[in-house]
Design a protein around this motif. Structure first.
Motif, PDB file in Angstrom:
ATOM      1  N   LEU A 205      -8.411 -15.063  10.458  1.00  0.00           N
ATOM      2  CA  LEU A 205      -9.852 -15.121   9.998  1.00  0.00           C
ATOM      3  C   LEU A 205     -10.143 -16.682   9.940  1.00  0.00           C
ATOM      4  CD1 LEU A 205     -10.768 -12.422   7.326  1.00  0.00           C
ATOM      5  CD2 LEU A 205     -10.878 -12.470   9.786  1.00  0.00           C
TER       6      LEU A 205
ATOM      7  N   LEU B 261      -4.575  -1.737  12.330  1.00  0.00           N
ATOM      8  CA  LEU B 261      -3.775  -2.588  12.290  1.00  0.00           C
ATOM      9  C   LEU B 261      -2.198  -1.922  12.236  1.00  0.00           C
ATOM     10  CD1 LEU B 261      -5.085  -5.622   9.959  1.00  0.00           C
ATOM     11  CD2 LEU B 261      -4.620  -5.457  12.381  1.00  0.00           C
TER      12      LEU B 261
ATOM     13  N   ILE C 146      -9.462  -2.503   3.716  1.00  0.00           N
ATOM     14  CA  ILE C 146      -8.858  -1.263   4.230  1.00  0.00           C
ATOM     15  C   ILE C 146      -9.063  -0.065   3.942  1.00  0.00           C
ATOM     16  CG2 ILE C 146      -6.368  -0.408   4.324  1.00  0.00           C
ATOM     17  CD1 ILE C 146      -6.436  -3.010   5.803  1.00  0.00           C
TER      18      ILE C 146
ATOM     19  N   VAL D  66      -7.136 -17.948   7.033  1.00  0.00           N
ATOM     20  CA  VAL D  66      -6.212 -17.011   6.604  1.00  0.00           C
ATOM     21  C   VAL D  66      -5.662 -16.246   7.651  1.00  0.00           C
ATOM     22  CG1 VAL D  66      -5.961 -15.216   4.791  1.00  0.00           C
ATOM     23  CG2 VAL D  66      -7.643 -16.873   4.439  1.00  0.00           C
TER      24      VAL D  66
ATOM     25  N   HIS E 269     -13.973  -8.034   4.762  1.00  0.00           N
ATOM     26  CA  HIS E 269     -13.260  -7.326   5.477  1.00  0.00           C
ATOM     27  C   HIS E 269     -12.473  -6.415   4.395  1.00  0.00           C
ATOM     28  CE1 HIS E 269     -11.130 -10.665   3.977  1.00  0.00           C
ATOM     29  NE2 HIS E 269     -10.009  -9.930   3.938  1.00  0.00           N
TER      30      HIS E 269
ATOM     31  N   ARG F 249       2.765   0.561   3.523  1.00  0.00           N
ATOM     32  CA  ARG F 249       2.542  -0.510   4.170  1.00  0.00           C
ATOM     33  C   ARG F 249       2.370  -1.740   3.483  1.00  0.00           C
ATOM     34  NH1 ARG F 249      -2.634  -3.373   5.131  1.00  0.00           N
ATOM     35  NH2 ARG F 249      -2.696  -4.440   7.108  1.00  0.00           N
TER      36      ARG F 249
ATOM     37  N   THR G 111      -0.623 -12.306   3.281  1.00  0.00           N
ATOM     38  CA  THR G 111      -1.758 -12.868   3.939  1.00  0.00           C
ATOM     39  C   THR G 111      -1.358 -14.624   3.516  1.00  0.00           C
ATOM     40  OG1 THR G 111      -2.950 -12.253   2.066  1.00  0.00           O
ATOM     41  CG2 THR G 111      -3.775 -11.559   4.298  1.00  0.00           C
TER      42      THR G 111
ATOM     43  N   ASN H 126       1.044  -5.732   3.655  1.00  0.00           N
ATOM     44  CA  ASN H 126       0.158  -6.962   4.432  1.00  0.00           C
ATOM     45  C   ASN H 126       0.661  -8.110   3.665  1.00  0.00           C
ATOM     46  OD1 ASN H 126      -2.682  -8.308   4.374  1.00  0.00           O
ATOM     47  ND2 ASN H 126      -2.060  -7.774   6.258  1.00  0.00           N
TER      48      ASN H 126
ATOM     49  N   LEU I  68      -3.418 -11.295  12.217  1.00  0.00           N
ATOM     50  CA  LEU I  68      -4.920 -11.188  12.397  1.00  0.00           C
ATOM     51  C   LEU I  68      -5.404 -12.415  11.798  1.00  0.00           C
ATOM     52  CD1 LEU I  68      -7.305  -9.090  13.054  1.00  0.00           C
ATOM     53  CD2 LEU I  68      -7.709  -9.685  10.407  1.00  0.00           C
TER      54      LEU I  68
ATOM     55  N   PHE J 188      -8.523  -0.995   9.496  1.00  0.00           N
ATOM     56  CA  PHE J 188      -9.053  -2.244   8.819  1.00  0.00           C
ATOM     57  C   PHE J 188     -10.419  -2.356   9.462  1.00  0.00           C
ATOM     58  CE2 PHE J 188      -9.742  -6.770   9.679  1.00  0.00           C
ATOM     59  CZ  PHE J 188      -9.624  -7.271   8.411  1.00  0.00           C
TER      60      PHE J 188
ATOM     61  N   TYR K 284       0.923  -1.167  -0.179  1.00  0.00           N
ATOM     62  CA  TYR K 284      -0.007   0.019  -0.158  1.00  0.00           C
ATOM     63  C   TYR K 284       0.857   1.237   0.058  1.00  0.00           C
ATOM     64  CZ  TYR K 284      -3.614  -3.205   1.710  1.00  0.00           C
ATOM     65  OH  TYR K 284      -4.567  -4.030   1.866  1.00  0.00           O
TER      66      TYR K 284
ATOM     67  N   HIS L 123     -14.224  -7.257   0.816  1.00  0.00           N
ATOM     68  CA  HIS L 123     -14.341  -8.449   0.348  1.00  0.00           C
ATOM     69  C   HIS L 123     -14.185  -9.521   1.364  1.00  0.00           C
ATOM     70  CE1 HIS L 123      -9.889  -7.893   1.253  1.00  0.00           C
ATOM     71  NE2 HIS L 123      -9.973  -9.132   1.278  1.00  0.00           N
TER      72      HIS L 123
ATOM     73  N   ASP M 143     -12.161 -13.482   1.301  1.00  0.00           N
ATOM     74  CA  ASP M 143     -11.194 -14.311   0.659  1.00  0.00           C
ATOM     75  C   ASP M 143     -11.928 -15.790   0.376  1.00  0.00           C
ATOM     76  OD1 ASP M 143      -9.874 -12.122   1.725  1.00  0.00           O
ATOM     77  OD2 ASP M 143      -8.157 -13.192   1.681  1.00  0.00           O
TER      78      ASP M 143
ATOM     79  N   SER N 104      -2.873 -12.841   8.673  1.00  0.00           N
ATOM     80  CA  SER N 104      -2.313 -11.868   8.149  1.00  0.00           C
ATOM     81  C   SER N 104      -1.355 -11.422   9.201  1.00  0.00           C
ATOM     82  CB  SER N 104      -3.346 -10.739   7.525  1.00  0.00           C
ATOM     83  OG  SER N 104      -3.301  -9.715   8.409  1.00  0.00           O
TER      84      SER N 104
HETATM   85  C1  MD6 Z   1      -4.843  -6.018   4.441  1.00  0.00           C
HETATM   86  N1  MD6 Z   1      -5.889  -8.007   4.543  1.00  0.00           N
HETATM   87  O1  MD6 Z   1      -4.546  -5.933   5.824  1.00  0.00           O
HETATM   88  C2  MD6 Z   1      -5.836  -6.868   3.921  1.00  0.00           C
HETATM   89  N2  MD6 Z   1      -7.471 -11.057   4.231  1.00  0.00           N
HETATM   90  O2  MD6 Z   1      -4.238  -5.113   3.698  1.00  0.00           O
HETATM   91  C3  MD6 Z   1      -6.838  -8.902   4.118  1.00  0.00           C
HETATM   92  O3  MD6 Z   1      -7.528  -8.858   2.927  1.00  0.00           O
HETATM   93  C4  MD6 Z   1      -6.901 -10.234   4.854  1.00  0.00           C
HETATM   94  O4  MD6 Z   1      -6.002  -9.219   6.867  1.00  0.00           O
HETATM   95  C5  MD6 Z   1      -8.004 -12.088   4.871  1.00  0.00           C
HETATM   96  C6  MD6 Z   1      -7.497 -12.365   6.411  1.00  0.00           C
HETATM   97  C7  MD6 Z   1      -6.932 -11.344   7.120  1.00  0.00           C
HETATM   98  C8  MD6 Z   1      -6.675 -10.347   6.132  1.00  0.00           C
END
Ligand code: MD6
Ligand code: FE
Length: 214
Positions: free
Chosen positions: A168, A160, A179, A133, A177, A195, A199, A197, A166, A144, A112, A121, A123, A135
Motif C-alpha cells: 500500500l 491473498l 480480512i 506498508v 482494507h 495464517r 506488515t 501476515n 502486497l 482481503f 489468524y 481499517h 494503517d 505485507s
Molecule cells: C492481513 N493486512 O493481511 C492484514 N495493512 O492480514 C493489513 O492490514 C495490511 O495487508 C497494510 C498494508 C497491507 C496489509
C-alpha cells in the motif's frame, strides 16, 4: 521477479513472491522468533474488547493496542524485552518491493487462527504516510477486502495466498482494507490451520541522513 498486479494506483500485488522453500524458511524463522516474542492478544482502545487475531512484532519498534490506545513501542508488552531483529528476508522484501530509501522500523506479525478476521481499517498510526506498508502472507489463503480512502468507498476482494506480497503506497497508502475470513485448509505450509501476515512499516519520518539528502 514476478510482476505485480496494480489493484489501484499505488496498491501492488505480487502473487507467489516467495517460493515454497522461501516460505518454509521464513515460517521456520518465525517459529523461533515467536518463542522469544510470544503472540499476545491485543485489545481495542477504550472498550478493551479482544481482537480475534493474535500479534507479535519484530524490528526496532512494534505496534500494540490495549485499553490505553494504539501505539508503537520498543518493548514487548508482556515480556518487557526488545522485539527480535527482522529476519533478513523481510529486509530483502522491503529493499526490492517498497521503493523506499529508508529502512523499515517495525514489522507487525498477525496470527489468524480458526475464525479470526480483521475489520476494515486504515494503517495510520505512523508519522510517515510517504513511506509504504508492505505485507507478506504465509499459510492459509485470506479473503482481503480493499476500498478507497473513505470508509464508504466501494471495495473489492482478492484472495491473498501463501507467499503473496502486497504494497500500500502513494494514493493507496491510506486505503481502507481488512480480512473478511481465512479459508481453512487452503495451504499445507504451516503445521496447523491458520495464517500469518507480516506488515513492514516505517514509523518515523526519515531524516536527511537516512534519505541521503545531506
Ligand atoms: C492481513 N493486512 O493481511 C492484514 N495493512 O492480514 C493489513 O492490514 C495490511 O495487508 C497494510 C498494508 C497491507 C496489509
Ligand atoms: Fe492494515
Amino acid at each position: 521477479m514476478t510482476s505485480p498486479i496494480e489493484l489501484a494506483p499505488g496498491c501492488l500485488w505480487w502473487q507467489g513472491w516467495l517460493s515454497r522453500d522461501q516460505q518454509q524458511a521464513l515460517a521456520d524463522d518465525l517459529r523461533a522468533l515467536l518463542a522469544e516474542a510470544p503472540l499476545f492478544t491485543p485489545r481495542m482502545p477504550r472498550t478493551g474488547k479482544p481482537f480475534s487475531v493474535r500479534m507479535s512484532n519484530c524490528g526496532p519498534l512494534g505496534w500494540v493496542s490495549d485499553a490505553a490506545g494504539y501505539r508503537y513501542q520498543p518493548l514487548h508488552p508482556e515480556t518487557g524485552r526488545a522485539w527480535p531483529p527482522f529476519p533478513p528476508v523481510l529486509l530483502r522484501a522491503w529493499g526490492e518491493l517498497a521503493a523506499c530509501p529508508a529502512p523499515p522500523e517495525a514489522c507487525l506479525i498477525n496470527w489468524y487462527g480458526e475464525g479470526a478476521r480483521m475489520g476494515l481499517h486504515q494503517d495510520r498510526d505512523e508519522e510517515e504516510f510517504g513511506a509504504p506498508v508492505l505485507s507478506l502472507s504465509l499459510g492459509d489463503t485470506a479473503v482481503f477486502r480493499i476500498g478507497g480512502i473513505k470508509r464508504t468507498d466501494p471495495t473489492r476482494s482478492i484472495r491473498l495466498a501463501s507467499g503473496d506480497a502486497l504494497l500500500l503506497s502513494g494514493p493507496s497508502r491510506l486505503a481502507f482494507h481488512g480480512i473478511d475470513r481465512i479459508l481453512p485448509g487452503s495451504s499445507t505450509l504451516l503445521k496447523q490451520p491458520g495464517r500469518i501476515n507480516l506488515t513492514l512499516r516505517r514509523v518515523h519520518r526519515a531524516d536527511d541522513a537516512a534519505t541521503g539528502a545531506l
